[in-house]
Scaffold this active site. Structure first.
Site, PDB file in Angstrom:
ATOM      1  CG  HIS A   1      -1.928  -1.036   1.335  1.00  0.00           C
ATOM      2  ND1 HIS A   1      -2.023  -1.907   2.383  1.00  0.00           N
ATOM      3  CD2 HIS A   1      -2.931  -1.376   0.489  1.00  0.00           C
ATOM      4  CE1 HIS A   1      -3.039  -2.732   2.195  1.00  0.00           C
ATOM      5  NE2 HIS A   1      -3.603  -2.441   1.045  1.00  0.00           N
TER       6      HIS A   1
ATOM      7  CE  LYS B   1     -11.056  -7.898   2.121  1.00  0.00           C
ATOM      8  NZ  LYS B   1      -9.800  -7.416   1.561  1.00  0.00           N
TER       9      LYS B   1
ATOM     10  NE  ARG C   1      -2.918  -6.980  -4.604  1.00  0.00           N
ATOM     11  CZ  ARG C   1      -3.507  -7.732  -3.718  1.00  0.00           C
ATOM     12  NH1 ARG C   1      -2.830  -8.303  -2.776  1.00  0.00           N
ATOM     13  NH2 ARG C   1      -4.819  -7.913  -3.785  1.00  0.00           N
TER      14      ARG C   1
ATOM     15  CB  SER D   1      -4.063  -7.061   4.626  1.00  0.00           C
ATOM     16  OG  SER D   1      -3.782  -5.781   4.125  1.00  0.00           O
TER      17      SER D   1
END
Ligand code: COA
Length: 168
Positions: free
Chosen positions: A16, A40, A91, A129
């Site tokens: 990030h 999530k 990504r 993450s």
């Protein structure tokens, strides 16, 4: 021109920060916008995630970027702050599907808003993450993935939780 970089940042990673650094070199007014909610399960509270982004920017020597949180649709915080552009990192192919869907939905609701997508550097392409949290849960080394303050927060979180579990 105000540009928003929205995300959950649970927690913020070097991936990030790589996007923040490059976006801040392109745009004069960049705001990292931490979403209060996520589909999530979240490990850190909104205040903790905002604090970790703020501290991580300092530790990474990134200046001139502000941090806020929002508990609304992305288009609503953008309208409130007067931002017309948001930044997202892309990504891999899997990101593209999700980002394209979000882009189309946001565009339907607010045609005046556009997304700009930055590719992370090669070293961060695999990073997420979830990966960082998994490594932390096993006590692995995190120093190449996150800033010192995030590493400390993850250690505290998993150490405290394992103590709590052990006490039960
Ligand atoms: N480097 C490394 N990892 C990256 C990355 C990068 N450059 N960019 C994204 N990631 C990873 C994150 O680590 C995270 O990993 P995880 O899935 O393991 O948790 C994942 O990609 C995505 O996280 P993040 O970038 O924090 O964003 P998000 O997808 O969680 O955020 C919002 C989504 C908040 C922008 C979106 O849900 C939103 O706009 N919410 C507001 C409500 C709304 O408007 N909804 C309708 C949208 S149409």
């Amino acid at each position: 021109m105000t540009v928003l970089y929205p995300g959950t940042f649970d927690p913020v990673t070097c991936g990030h920060l790589d996007i923040v650094r490059r976006a801040s070199e392109i745009f004069s007014e960049l705001v990292v916008a931490v979403s209060a909610r996520s589909s999530k399960d979240l490990l850190f509270s909104t205040a903790e995630r905002v604090g970790l982004v703020t501290q991580s920017l300092k530790e990474s020597g990134i200046t001139g970027v502000s941090v806020t949180s929002f508990d609304s649709l992305l288009i609503d915080i953008m309208r409130t702050t007067g931002a017309r552009i948001f930044i997202r990192g892309l990504r891999a192919n899997t990101d593209f599907e999700y980002e394209f869907q979000m882009h189309l939905a946001n565009g339907k609701m607010a045609p005046e808003i556009s997304g700009i997508y930055l590719m992370p550097s090669e070293s961060n392409i695999y990073l997420s993450s979830t990966l960082v949290k998994e490594i932390a849960s096993y006590g692995g080394s995190l120093s190449t993935f996150v800033t010192p303050c995030v590493e400390k927060a993850l250690r505290r979180m998993f150490h405290d939780n394992s103590q709590t579990k052990g006490d039960r």
